[in-house]
Motif scaffolding. Structure first.
Motif, PDB file in Angstrom:
ATOM      1  N   GLU A 130       1.016  -0.793   0.023  1.00 50.63           N
ATOM      2  CA  GLU A 130      -0.333   0.465   0.042  1.00 50.63           C
ATOM      3  C   GLU A 130       1.115   0.949   0.106  1.00 50.63           C
ATOM      4  OE1 GLU A 130      -0.114   1.776   2.426  1.00 50.63           O
ATOM      5  OE2 GLU A 130       1.069   0.834   3.911  1.00 50.63           O
ATOM      6  N   ILE A 172       1.682  10.531   0.223  1.00 50.74           N
ATOM      7  CA  ILE A 172       3.619  10.589   0.561  1.00 50.74           C
ATOM      8  C   ILE A 172       4.670   8.714   0.548  1.00 50.74           C
ATOM      9  CG2 ILE A 172       5.475  11.363   2.383  1.00 50.74           C
ATOM     10  CD1 ILE A 172       3.510  13.653   2.590  1.00 50.74           C
ATOM     11  N   PRO A 216       8.878   5.891   8.134  1.00 48.47           N
ATOM     12  CA  PRO A 216      10.673   5.858   8.551  1.00 48.47           C
ATOM     13  C   PRO A 216      11.299   4.389   9.042  1.00 48.47           C
ATOM     14  CG  PRO A 216       8.754   7.402  10.725  1.00 48.47           C
ATOM     15  CD  PRO A 216       8.471   6.287   8.688  1.00 48.47           C
ATOM     16  N   ALA A 217      10.696   3.766   9.100  1.00 46.68           N
ATOM     17  CA  ALA A 217      11.305   2.476   9.112  1.00 46.68           C
ATOM     18  C   ALA A 217      13.015   2.598   9.247  1.00 46.68           C
ATOM     19  CB  ALA A 217      10.868   1.074   8.863  1.00 46.68           C
ATOM     20  N   LEU A 240       6.461  -0.008  11.738  1.00 46.54           N
ATOM     21  CA  LEU A 240       6.900   0.749  10.459  1.00 46.54           C
ATOM     22  C   LEU A 240       7.760   2.226  11.022  1.00 46.54           C
ATOM     23  CD1 LEU A 240       5.690   0.505   6.661  1.00 46.54           C
ATOM     24  CD2 LEU A 240       7.448  -0.729   7.782  1.00 46.54           C
ATOM     25  N   TYR A 241       7.218   2.192  11.984  1.00 49.15           N
ATOM     26  CA  TYR A 241       6.816   3.884  12.443  1.00 49.15           C
ATOM     27  C   TYR A 241       7.669   3.930  14.225  1.00 49.15           C
ATOM     28  CZ  TYR A 241       4.420   5.953   8.335  1.00 49.15           C
ATOM     29  OH  TYR A 241       4.726   6.541   7.830  1.00 49.15           O
ATOM     30  N   THR A 253      -1.265  -1.300   6.939  1.00 44.76           N
ATOM     31  CA  THR A 253      -2.222  -0.261   6.975  1.00 44.76           C
ATOM     32  C   THR A 253      -3.437  -0.200   6.128  1.00 44.76           C
ATOM     33  OG1 THR A 253      -0.852   1.355   8.361  1.00 44.76           O
ATOM     34  CG2 THR A 253      -2.355   2.207   7.181  1.00 44.76           C
ATOM     35  N   ASP A 257       1.081  10.660   7.753  1.00 46.14           N
ATOM     36  CA  ASP A 257       1.888  10.733   6.507  1.00 46.14           C
ATOM     37  C   ASP A 257       0.851  10.351   5.084  1.00 46.14           C
ATOM     38  OD1 ASP A 257       4.604  11.056   7.682  1.00 46.14           O
ATOM     39  OD2 ASP A 257       5.198   8.926   7.507  1.00 46.14           O
ATOM     40  N   LEU A 258      -0.528   9.798   5.931  1.00 48.84           N
ATOM     41  CA  LEU A 258      -1.628   9.719   4.863  1.00 48.84           C
ATOM     42  C   LEU A 258      -2.264  11.094   4.975  1.00 48.84           C
ATOM     43  CD1 LEU A 258      -2.130   6.160   7.271  1.00 48.84           C
ATOM     44  CD2 LEU A 258      -0.837   6.452   5.243  1.00 48.84           C
TER      45      LEU A 258
END
Lengths: 315, 187
Positions: free
Chosen positions: A31, A37, A41-42, B78-79, B94, B127-128
């Motif tokens: 996705e 964007i 930040p992984a 991922l954050y 997500t 971010d979304l």
């Protein structure tokens, strides 16, 4: 299944559960490509080096985009423009790169076993992006992700891999991965391009295209490298194309109406695939390319993100 | 690095099925009260149990107000700020099938502890797109914050010690609706 390996070298090494972890992780990351964007930040602060000793646009770009979408710093090192031309050995070059503390080195080399050699010599994670005629694991993973999205499962599927099996690392990686997941694989091609004893990998062999593609769910066409003709392995490109090229006519006459046509690229239009087939609704060649980014994100994330420093494990 | 989870035993029950349902009903009313209705609201749950709670809250609001609100699922793997310490991360994806731009997003999670998960979720959400406002609904607030984060809606405040674990059990995952405190078996 939890990912615990330092490197990704060959599909042959992996457990079925590990293959599915990679495919599932890639599916979750797909996705990101549809976001406004395209960045998470992984892998912030991680460094990935693309060490490519063979020309490659698709694979290198794909790893580069994958690394950047995960916020890693990606450095491309192309052998022709480097110290190799000044006589430095492969391992020396790699050790020099390691001295700059990368977290992952992605390596493409014309020698089978190059990635494994680096994995033994270096402490950072190594990803095999293709080594000689041995393996190309991320290609097999993106093929699996594409197949699962279209067919929903693996167990019981039938796949034909057609073309130059002997020199194909794509075929090798796919055969190992698919056999572990319960897929029946038939390889087909001119006898000069089918390795002896290939049956030991658990595949069937067909010597006619029509026979190979009958009743299969997926047809994977391999690229014919022009140097095979120079080596005397095929009489002419025209003859190869006549017997082993997939035309729309042969496809509609012998294959199932819901068959998927795959190709690792770059396609020789008019040689292994006719343009009508490459552009037909059977073809998922461009899906393969976009899934390539998701697969490489998954690989980089699992390798760079799971390296834990001992003693810092949190409950 | 994969360490087997230490065995835990149940120390006390905090909420039973009826109490859990009553708390959810109250939160749903509070959300409607604070936002003067349900217009422009959306739920985003943090995987896994936050998503289930978000669906339950959306169902409550539909019952009270008749408005059907969108529900999304947020994966914050991922954050995270502790990827290196955890090993073998599992990404579950997500899935927010609507635009959060200019919406009032109610972020839902089961337990609020250090606040680090919420910090990561705020980054992931922003971010979304750019929501008009983000509110935080938490089922159990167990204290021990490490970041300046506070919830807008709380099911229950539950003082705990750091060695205890609060488990929100839900029918969809655990076969029962119950909140319990667990402690390590070697205690």
């Amino acid at each position: 299944m939890a990912w615990t390996r330092k490197d990704l070298l060959a599909m042959r090494d992996l457990e079925p559960g590990e293959i599915l972890t990679l495919v599932d992780t890639a599916a979750s990351l797909e996705e990101i490509a549809s976001r406004d964007i395209k960045k998470v930040p992984a892998l912030r602060g991680k460094t990935i080096v693309n060490l490519f000793y063979e020309p490659s646009t698709r694979t290198r770009t794909s790893f580069e985009i994958a690394g950047k979408w995960l916020s890693a710093d990606v450095i491309n090192f192309t052998a022709s423009a480097s110290s190799t031309t000044k006589g430095e050995t492969f391992v020396d070059t790699a050790k020099n790169i390691e001295a700059m503390s990368p977290d992952v080195v992605v390596v493409r080399h014309s020698a089978s076993g190059a990635a494994e050699l680096l994995a033994r010599e270096l402490d950072c994670s190594i990803v095999n992006a293709g080594d000689g005629a041995h393996e190309h694991p991320t290609q097999a993973l993106l093929d699996l992700l594409t197949i699962r999205e279209k067919k929903r499962h693996f167990e019981g599927l039938q796949v034909a891999i057609v073309g130059d099996i002997t020199h194909s690392r794509v075929a090798r990686s796919n055969i190992h991965a698919m056999r572990k997941l319960g897929v029946t694989v038939t390889v087909a091609g001119p006898p000069t391009l089918i390795p002896p004893f290939i049956g030991e990998l658990g595949v069937k062999v067909a010597y006619r295209l029509e026979e190979a593609i009958r009743d299969v769910d997926v047809i994977m066409m391999l690229r014919l490298q022009h140097e095979r003709m120079a080596a005397g392995l095929i009489p002419s490109v025209r003859e190869y194309s006549r017997y082993w090229g997939l035309s729309l006519d042969k496809l509609q006459k012998h294959a199932r109406p819901d068959v998927l046509i795959m190709h690792p690229g770059p396609v020789n239009r008019g040689v292994e695939l006719s343009p009508e087939v490459a552009d037909s609704h059977y073809s998922v060649i461009l899906d393969q390319v976009s899934k390539g980014v998701a697969v490489r994100m998954a690989v980089l994330f699992l390798l760079a993100g799971s390296r834990s420093s001992e003693g810092q494990v949190r409950a | 690095m994969n360490r087997p989870a230490p065995r835990r035993r149940e120390k006390a029950q905090v909420l039973d099925e009826a109490a859990l349902d009553r708390a959810l009903t109250r939160i749903a009313h509070e959300i409607l009260e604070k936002n003067s209705g349900a217009s422009n609201l959306a739920f985003v749950g943090i995987r896994t149990r936050g998503v289930t709670l978000a669906h339950r809250l959306a169902a409550k609001i539909e019952k009270i107000d008749g408005t059907s609100l969108p529900v999304g699922a947020l994966d914050i793997t991922l954050y995270r700020d502790d990827l290196d310490m955890r090993g073998a991360p599992v990404v579950r994806g997500t899935d927010i099938p609507f635009s959060i731009k200019d919406k009032t997003v109610v972020l839902v999670d089961d337990v609020l502890y250090t606040g680090r998960t919420i910090r990561a979720a705020l980054d992931a959400l922003i971010d979304l797109g750019r929501p008009r406002m983000i509110q935080l609904a938490i089922f159990i607030d167990r204290g021990h914050r490490e970041l300046p984060i506070r919830p807008d809606y709380v099911g229950k405040n539950l003082p705990t010690s750091r060695r205890e674990v609060v488990a929100v059990r839900m029918k969809e995952h655990d076969g029962e609706d119950r909140v319990v405190i667990e402690e390590p078996e070697d205690a």
